[in-house]
Structures are given as C-alpha cells and as structure tokens.
Write a protein that holds these residues in place. Structure first.
Motif, PDB file in Angstrom:
ATOM      1  N   ILE A   1       0.380  -1.584  -0.431  1.00  0.00           N
ATOM      2  CA  ILE A   1      -0.345   0.420   0.338  1.00  0.00           C
ATOM      3  C   ILE A   1       1.203   1.651   0.181  1.00  0.00           C
ATOM      4  O   ILE A   1       0.895   2.466  -0.770  1.00  0.00           O
ATOM      5  CB  ILE A   1      -0.322  -0.470   0.924  1.00  0.00           C
ATOM      6  N   GLY A   2       2.115   1.225   0.575  1.00  0.00           N
ATOM      7  CA  GLY A   2       2.713   2.428   1.338  1.00  0.00           C
ATOM      8  C   GLY A   2       3.434   2.916  -0.166  1.00  0.00           C
ATOM      9  O   GLY A   2       3.774   3.535  -0.087  1.00  0.00           O
ATOM     10  N   THR A   3       3.496   2.030  -1.010  1.00  0.00           N
ATOM     11  CA  THR A   3       4.743   2.014  -2.123  1.00  0.00           C
ATOM     12  C   THR A   3       3.801   1.871  -3.675  1.00  0.00           C
ATOM     13  O   THR A   3       3.869   2.403  -4.845  1.00  0.00           O
ATOM     14  CB  THR A   3       6.118   0.882  -2.482  1.00  0.00           C
ATOM     15  N   HIS A   4       2.612   1.880  -3.413  1.00  0.00           N
ATOM     16  CA  HIS A   4       1.867   2.067  -4.455  1.00  0.00           C
ATOM     17  C   HIS A   4       1.704   3.353  -4.893  1.00  0.00           C
ATOM     18  O   HIS A   4       0.942   5.036  -4.153  1.00  0.00           O
ATOM     19  CB  HIS A   4       0.182   1.871  -4.731  1.00  0.00           C
ATOM     20  N   PRO A   5       1.920   3.275  -6.175  1.00  0.00           N
ATOM     21  CA  PRO A   5       2.515   4.942  -6.714  1.00  0.00           C
ATOM     22  C   PRO A   5       1.201   6.312  -7.365  1.00  0.00           C
ATOM     23  O   PRO A   5       0.743   7.853  -7.480  1.00  0.00           O
ATOM     24  CB  PRO A   5       2.517   4.992  -8.013  1.00  0.00           C
TER      25      PRO A   5
END
Length: 249
Positions: A134-138
């Motif tokens: 979730i945190g790295t989804h652009p």
C-alpha cells in the motif's frame, strides 16, 4: 451471451485470425456472462464489450481469475470509474477483506487505486508485505493514504519506530504533521533511501516539512555537507530544496 460468443467466434482468413465485437442486440445488461476460451483475443474483445456496454452487475459476474490475469489491460480501458471499482468485488468475492492475500493484491495492482479507502484500511495491515504494498503504490490519493494511515496508527502503537516508518512509505502523507514533529530527529536518519521516492500523495507543504526535518543537525544537516549519497536519499524532496541550498551542495 453464449449464443453471442458462438456467433462472434474468431475466424481465419488466408491464415490470419480475426476477432469481432459482439452484436449489441445480443448484449442484455445484467445478464451477460463471459465465457473464457482458448481464443484469448476473442475472449478479450468480449470482455471489453461487457465493460463498455454492460452494467455493474455484468462486471461483478466476470470470472475473478480473468480479472486478475487481465488487470493491466482492464486498467487501460476508458470506462466509468464505477465499473473499474467493481472489479474489486469480483476479485474479493466472499473472502473477508482482512483475509485477502498479498499475492492477490499484487496481481490486482493496476486496478488497486480504484478501491475504496475504507476497504483498503480493512486489509491485513499487520502483514508487512501488504503494508509496504500500500505504501509503495504510486496511484493512491491523499484521502486513501490518510484513511489507511489513521487505521494503522490505531493498530500499531509503535509506528514511530524506524522499522515501521520504512514500511509505511507513502502512508506518511496521511499522518498529521503534528504527530511527525514528535519523532526524534535522529529517527529521520534511519529512514531508507527509497522512502521519499514514494511520497506521491504528499502536498507541497508536507514535502517541505519533511525536507526541514531531514535538514536538521541530527539527520542530514545543511546542504553544504551533503554528498551524493545524502542527495539520493531526498527523493521527491529534492524538488523543494531552495536554489541557494542547491548551489551550496
């Protein structure tokens, strides 16, 4: 739709295969079913016809495996957002949201941005892989990361530790700056090199705040002391560095 698929099957002419859009008179909204066959191109065209001319119920009746395997192609379709959002319900099926696996989410990545923020917050945030996913989804917006971050802060009282901050990535854009000010300055020095490349949901004020924290004495310090290594750690924050600080590097 089975009859339609029979009429609109792929044909071969002079050794070349051709596909056909289904006839609209055979498309009855709310009653379309996609038959996945070995004729992948015709199956894709039939699915496209359902997305374009069908309704939400038709989308929800698509095979979950087909949606997962074709997520990237579906994400490129210029159709109503509600139809793209409905693909999540196809993939989820009867599985409770907290039980959705990381593997399913990874396949669903191209369409994940259409998932409701509250639904994302119901995922198993205790799984480091899902949290990092979730945190790295652009493509998540600030509202989505804000709702998820709020939920995560409730679940994990130790979220201020570097280990968890490094997993949150873009979710930091959803954390109030008043909370981030309480974090010790040297914690910012322990953030990974990649973290600030993922803070796409942050507004300029937030990015300037994080730049200020990174320029504190116990973090990276002033720009004249930066090496190429320090500069690379700034990621998207580099756009907020003033001209005078840039010239001092």
């Amino acid at each position: 739709l089975t009859r339609m698929l029979h009429l609109c099957r792929s044909e071969t002419f002079q050794g070349k295969s051709g596909v056909h859009m289904p006839f609209l008179e055979y498309l009855h909204k709310g009653h379309c079913r996609l038959k996945v066959t070995k004729d992948f191109m015709q199956t894709a065209v039939n699915a496209f016809a359902i997305f374009v001319s069908g309704d939400i119920m038709d989308i929800k009746n698509l095979p979950a495996s087909y949606v997962l395997n074709s997520a990237r192609t579906i994400a490129m379709m210029k159709v109503e957002r509600e139809k793209l959002a409905a693909t999540w319900h196809v993939v989820k099926g009867s599985t409770p949201t907290p039980n959705i696996s990381y593997e399913v989410l990874e396949k669903f990545r191209p369409l994940f941005k259409h998932v409701n923020a509250r639904e994302i917050a119901r995922l198993n945030l205790s799984d480091d892989r899902i949290l990092s996913y979730i945190g790295t989804h652009p493509d998540l917006n600030r509202h989505q990361v804000g709702v998820v971050a709020s939920r995560y802060l409730q679940l994990n009282p130790r979220w201020t530790e570097p280990r968890y901050l490094n997993l949150m990535n873009n979710l930091l854009c959803g954390v109030p700056m008043t909370f981030m000010r309480r974090i010790p300055e040297n914690t910012y020095l322990q953030l990974t090199h990649q973290l600030f490349y993922h803070i796409r949901a942050c507004d300029p004020l937030q990015r300037r705040f994080y730049l200020t924290m990174m320029m504190r004495t116990q973090a990276l310090g002033k720009s004249y002391s930066w090496s190429a290594r320090e500069v690379s750690r700034l990621g998207l924050l580099l756009a907020e560095v003033s001209g005078s600080d840039l010239s001092a590097i």
